[in-house]
Design a protein around this motif. Structure first.
Motif, PDB file in Angstrom:
ATOM      1  N   ILE A  71       7.233  -6.768   2.982  1.00  0.00           N
ATOM      2  CA  ILE A  71       6.515  -6.533   3.809  1.00  0.00           C
ATOM      3  C   ILE A  71       7.210  -6.570   5.610  1.00  0.00           C
ATOM      4  O   ILE A  71       6.882  -5.468   5.660  1.00  0.00           O
ATOM      5  N   ARG A  80      -6.068  -1.724   2.006  1.00  0.00           N
ATOM      6  CA  ARG A  80      -6.202  -2.138   3.429  1.00  0.00           C
ATOM      7  C   ARG A  80      -5.342  -2.508   3.998  1.00  0.00           C
ATOM      8  O   ARG A  80      -5.447  -3.805   3.479  1.00  0.00           O
ATOM      9  N   TYR A  81      -4.397  -2.784   5.211  1.00  0.00           N
ATOM     10  CA  TYR A  81      -3.345  -3.283   5.547  1.00  0.00           C
ATOM     11  C   TYR A  81      -3.917  -4.420   7.108  1.00  0.00           C
ATOM     12  O   TYR A  81      -3.550  -5.617   6.440  1.00  0.00           O
ATOM     13  N   GLY A  82      -4.490  -3.755   7.258  1.00  0.00           N
ATOM     14  CA  GLY A  82      -4.938  -4.046   8.383  1.00  0.00           C
ATOM     15  C   GLY A  82      -5.864  -4.184   9.462  1.00  0.00           C
ATOM     16  O   GLY A  82      -6.443  -2.392   8.770  1.00  0.00           O
ATOM     17  N   ASP A 108     -12.256  -5.049   1.022  1.00  0.00           N
ATOM     18  CA  ASP A 108     -12.254  -4.293   2.496  1.00  0.00           C
ATOM     19  C   ASP A 108     -13.646  -3.333   2.533  1.00  0.00           C
ATOM     20  O   ASP A 108     -13.961  -2.448   1.519  1.00  0.00           O
ATOM     21  N   GLY A 160      -8.265  -5.075  -0.091  1.00  0.00           N
ATOM     22  CA  GLY A 160      -7.630  -5.997   0.723  1.00  0.00           C
ATOM     23  C   GLY A 160      -6.573  -6.497   0.452  1.00  0.00           C
ATOM     24  O   GLY A 160      -6.096  -6.437   0.270  1.00  0.00           O
ATOM     25  N   HIS A 161      -5.910  -7.258   2.208  1.00  0.00           N
ATOM     26  CA  HIS A 161      -4.308  -7.911   1.977  1.00  0.00           C
ATOM     27  C   HIS A 161      -4.129  -8.594   1.085  1.00  0.00           C
ATOM     28  O   HIS A 161      -3.209  -8.569   0.311  1.00  0.00           O
TER      29      HIS A 161
END
Length: 118
Positions: free
Chosen positions: A112, A63-65, A4, A11-12
């Motif tokens: 998830i 960072r998920y979203g 991210d 990142g995801h």
């Protein structure tokens, strides 16, 4: 995205890869994996810094979203409640914290989905 740009965290896509690898290790070694989702912190960047500084170096903080972070932790026993409680102490009461623990017999998408639904 592997990292991210705002937080410098994985990142995801990298989180999903690490989750998959953690689940494989848990299944083959008889350990556990806890995924904690932190949604709507006051500041994602501040929460990311606090989590990275306050958690063990072998935990993945990602960072998920847009307004969410994730913590991935491998451990030998118990459930994820001590990890979730530590995260709550670090980031405060305002964000929502959802978590799930798996023994590795679950697909990453199911882990998830379960964490998101709690």
């Amino acid at each position: 995205m592997l990292h991210d740009p705002l937080t410098g965290l994985p990142g995801h896509a990298l989180l999903l890869d690490r989750l998959e690898q953690s689940l494989i290790r848990a299944h083959t070694r008889g350990t556990l994996v806890t995924l904690v989702l932190i949604t709507a912190p006051d500041s994602v960047l501040d929460a990311a810094k606090v989590l990275r500084a306050g958690l063990r170096p072998d935990f993945t903080v990602a960072r998920y979203g847009d307004q969410a972070l994730a913590v991935l932790a491998e451990h030998d026993f118990g459930d994820g409640s001590p990890i979730a409680e530590l995260i709550r102490q670090l980031v405060g009461e305002s964000p929502r914290i959802h978590w799930v623990t798996s023994d590795g017999d679950t697909e990453p998408d199911d882990v998830i989905a379960t964490a998101e639904s709690r």
